[in-house]
Motif scaffolding. Structure first.
Motif: not given
Length: 198
Positions: A19, A28-29, A32, A35
């Protein structure tokens, strides 16, 4: 036997590595990451000091996978030429190898981190030097055994070879056309045969 905390840390790194590699440090949060892992923000940061530490661990995970593969390709039995051809053959399929990682970690992180994360940018740069050093060592051994001739120092030749390979990786990535990898490795095979084989 690893502890539950160690297994959780390893799981987080393995899960978030592609990711971070795909979307970059800024892109990239936290959602993210939560989840993908199925863990809470608190659970993730219970294992890592901050996002930067997690991103660095994720890069190191991908980097180590790449370096292991390169060691395997450059470590084949036989001559320096055989090792260089093994490397070129690996790069012919490099896009396939890096697909599960979210692409080339050196290219992705090296470009993405230039202006937003000094630690990640430095780690990518260090990895480039390490790869060039591995290639240079093979070339140096080939020169010392009088198997190959180099018109420049082994490190200089290694840097040029790796620059062309990474250029092909960049072009193949940006255009989504693997012919850049195929054509560049085919060209480099001819160049190596013509320029350095005694």
């Amino acid at each position: 036997m690893s502890t539950k905390a160690e297994r959780t840390t390893a799981y987080i790194i393995e899960t978030v590595a592609p990711i971070f590699n795909k979307f970059g440090y800024v892109g990239t949060s936290m959602s993210d990451l939560t989840d993908a892992t199925g863990l809470t923000k608190g659970a993730i940061y219970g294992n890592f000091e901050n996002k930067e530490a997690l991103a660095l661990s994720a890069f190191e995970y991908n980097r180590n996978k790449l370096l292991e593969a390169l060691d395997e390709k450059l470590g084949v039995e036989g001559t320096a030429m055989k090792k260089i051809f093994s490397l070129l053959n690996f790069y012919r399929q490099y896009d396939v190898f890096t697909l599960p990682m979210g692409g080339c970690p050196i290219l992705n992180v090296g470009v993405d981190a230039q202006h937003n994360n000094e630690l990640l940018a430095a780690a990518a740069k260090e990895t480039i030097k390490e790869v060039e050093g591995k290639i240079a060592l093979v070339l140096e051994n080939g020169v010392n055994s009088r198997e190959i001739y180099l018109p420049v120092t082994p490190l200089q030749f290694a840097k040029q070879l790796y620059t062309m390979l990474q250029g092909a990786v960049a072009m193949a990535t940006m255009t989504r056309d693997r012919k850049y990898l195929m054509n560049t490795t085919a060209y480099l095979e001819q160049l190596v045969m013509k320029e350095i084989k005694k």
